[in-house]
Design a protein around this motif. Structure first.
Motif, mmCIF file in Angstrom:
data_model
loop_
_atom_site.group_PDB
_atom_site.id
_atom_site.type_symbol
_atom_site.label_atom_id
_atom_site.label_comp_id
_atom_site.label_asym_id
_atom_site.label_seq_id
_atom_site.Cartn_x
_atom_site.Cartn_y
_atom_site.Cartn_z
ATOM 1 N N PHE A 20 0.832 -1.206 0.000
ATOM 2 C CA PHE A 20 0.000 0.000 0.000
ATOM 3 C C PHE A 20 0.865 1.254 0.000
ATOM 4 O O PHE A 20 0.550 2.246 -0.662
ATOM 5 C CB PHE A 20 -0.917 0.009 1.223
ATOM 6 N N SER A 52 -5.072 1.212 10.636
ATOM 7 C CA SER A 52 -5.073 2.411 9.799
ATOM 8 C C SER A 52 -4.114 3.466 10.340
ATOM 9 O O SER A 52 -3.462 4.178 9.573
ATOM 10 C CB SER A 52 -6.474 2.975 9.691
ATOM 11 N N LEU A 56 -1.150 5.144 8.321
ATOM 12 C CA LEU A 56 -1.047 6.593 8.181
ATOM 13 C C LEU A 56 0.370 7.043 8.495
ATOM 14 O O LEU A 56 0.980 7.801 7.738
ATOM 15 C CB LEU A 56 -2.045 7.272 9.124
ATOM 16 N N GLU B 147 -6.255 13.197 8.296
ATOM 17 C CA GLU B 147 -5.582 11.901 8.316
ATOM 18 C C GLU B 147 -6.198 10.933 7.313
ATOM 19 O O GLU B 147 -5.499 10.224 6.594
ATOM 20 C CB GLU B 147 -5.653 11.294 9.718
ATOM 21 N N LEU B 151 -4.335 9.093 4.151
ATOM 22 C CA LEU B 151 -4.416 7.648 3.959
ATOM 23 C C LEU B 151 -5.026 7.319 2.597
ATOM 24 O O LEU B 151 -4.530 6.464 1.855
ATOM 25 C CB LEU B 151 -5.278 7.069 5.085
ATOM 26 N N ALA B 154 -2.716 7.750 -0.344
ATOM 27 C CA ALA B 154 -1.697 6.710 -0.463
ATOM 28 C C ALA B 154 -2.310 5.375 -0.882
ATOM 29 O O ALA B 154 -1.762 4.673 -1.726
ATOM 30 C CB ALA B 154 -0.962 6.544 0.862
ATOM 31 N N LEU B 155 -3.445 5.035 -0.293
ATOM 32 C CA LEU B 155 -3.988 3.700 -0.534
ATOM 33 C C LEU B 155 -4.814 3.621 -1.810
ATOM 34 O O LEU B 155 -4.918 2.548 -2.405
ATOM 35 C CB LEU B 155 -4.863 3.264 0.659
ATOM 36 N N LEU B 232 -9.867 0.289 5.390
ATOM 37 C CA LEU B 232 -8.880 1.017 6.196
ATOM 38 C C LEU B 232 -9.176 2.516 6.185
ATOM 39 O O LEU B 232 -9.089 3.187 7.219
ATOM 40 C CB LEU B 232 -7.474 0.758 5.658
#
Lengths: 265, 265
Positions: A20, A52, A56, B147, B151, B154-155, B232
């Motif tokens: 990821f 998560s 992060l 946050e 995340l 990125a994911l 997530l």
DNA sequence: TGTGAAGCCTGACCCGAGGTCAAGGTCAAC
DNA sequence: GTTGACCTTGACCTCGGGTCAGGCTTCACA
């Protein structure tokens, strides 16, 4: 901020987390080892389980790392407040800029080496070497002179341009050119051959008769290791021609007797 | 063609050689160890003695090394003929250029992070976060959303812009804004509080009534790990508010019942 | 002629940011 | 129940040298 996981699955494995974030498993473990990432909880078989919050953090670390922040500075940076964070980034950016400038300088040097047609010498020196070839000097002599120039540039950079000027003047003088060629032929003579004395006298006379063949800047300041440095440069050719040792010694003696200071070439 | 010392003494010590070449003693020994420089002869006490040929070689090695040629390639390069030598230099130069481009890209990333005022998000996402604050959302909620966005980027980078578009639409809808604020308040409720069911219904109705709140590109191709990734992201907030687990579950169930595919946010 | 400083010798470990085995335990699918 | 993918720790490798540590040798000065 928050503790990890809390979701129904209990989190993802290290391989998934790494995928990821676009890094390898080894990289994630590396970050754990160096304290950039807290170790997540383990499952019953000892596998790490990433929630998560862990992901992060991994993404944050990764973003800074790929931006060029040294790993050792990532944690302090992420723990800092906005002001320190920005200041830290500016600092890192400045260091990156320095490295870039250094690499660009290296590349420019490389390009000069490539474009300068051949090894390690500036254009002016290469022109002199070409001129030696045009004047009919033996290619081996030209090659030796090239080496001597490379050495001279490194060992006596402050005099390198002076040496080149001397050489240019000497090559303008057909008498000197002729003597030098005879000197090159002398490399195969017997060291006791009496013609060497005659040649040395003729060479010394020529140099003394043409002051620009030996000209040095008026403000020249000798350095304590001059003898060593000029010795290495001047005697480089002797490795290939033992007889030259004697020829050089004789010429030097005559020049010194006439009051000419070292260095010369 | 002049003074003496070189041949008679047998050469200079490693310290002098290093000083002449502008490197440290350790560097010269390093070059010996890695075969870039042959070991010169030793004197009676075991000291290395460098002659002019050794110094010439050291200067050549040093010139290439400071120009950015990796040490492992220096020897082959110096042993090669003119053509290969030039080709090798061009190759090295190209690799240097790549490294420079890479560092410049990193620096640009850094600069964006610095100028983007705060952490790890593009301007468009930062605008949304500012808008949340302007709309009166709790700073903690805004921080959590930040946050979640980090995340998400990125994911699920391929859907990140879609997420932002959905968010922008939702924030244009006062009804949704109001429901979201109530949802935030619900984080402290008891998980069995019946108001959660009502809120979930209202949220699902709102989303279903406004297709652009859930719009996905028509050519969207699901990936096998979608459930993990969206799980997530969507559940990141639940770490701070256990009651949200239930709220999320209910909303998702209603959406699925209405035939809406995951992902959503 | 003694002595202290400086220079030399070898060998070993250190840096950053991971990569690459090695040897073994675990999990999911067939 | 076996195969293959994934996980665990640990140790050693990269590159261009820097930095001790411990022991000789040489040089300059008294």
């Amino acid at each position: 901020m928050a503790p990890s996981t809390g979701t129904t699955t209990g989190g993802v494995t290290i391989g998934q987390a790494a995928a990821f974030a676009g890094v390898t498993v080894k990289t994630v473990r590396h970050y754990h080892q160096h304290g950039l990432l807290d170790e997540p909880p383990r499952d019953s078989s000892g596998y790490r389980r990433y929630g998560s919050a862990d992901l992060l953090r991994l993404v944050q670390v990764r973003t800074l790392a790929t931006a060029g922040v040294p790993l050792a500075e990532v944690r302090p940076l992420l723990d800092a407040d906005t002001e320190q964070f920005t200041a830290g980034l500016v600092d890192v950016e400045q260091r990156l800029t320095e490295r870039i400038a250094d690499l660009i300088a290296r590349r420019d040097t490389l390009r000069q080496l490539t474009e300068g047609d051949r090894l390690l010498l500036p254009d002016r020196a290469l022109a002199i070497l070409d001129r030696l070839t045009d004047l009919g000097f033996d290619p081996d002599y030209v090659a030796s002179q090239r080496e001597a120039l490379v050495l001279a540039r490194a060992l006596a950079p402050e005099l390198f341009d002076i040496f080149l000027t001397q050489l240019e003047h000497r090559l303008d003088d057909p008498g000197f050119v002729d003597l030098t060629k005879r000197g090159w032929d002398a490399r195969s003579w017997d060291p006791d051959d009496h013609r060497i004395d005659d040649l040395a006298s003729a060479l010394a006379d020529n140099l003394l008769a043409n002051p620009e063949h030996l000209a040095l800047p008026t403000d020249y300041q000798p350095r304590p290791d001059d003898v060593t440095r000029y010795g290495l440069i001047n005697h480089h050719l002797e490795d290939h021609a033992p007889t030259w040792t004697r020829l050089n010694t004789l010429v030097e003696a005559k020049l010194r007797a006439a009051g000419v200071p070292i260095p010369h070439q």
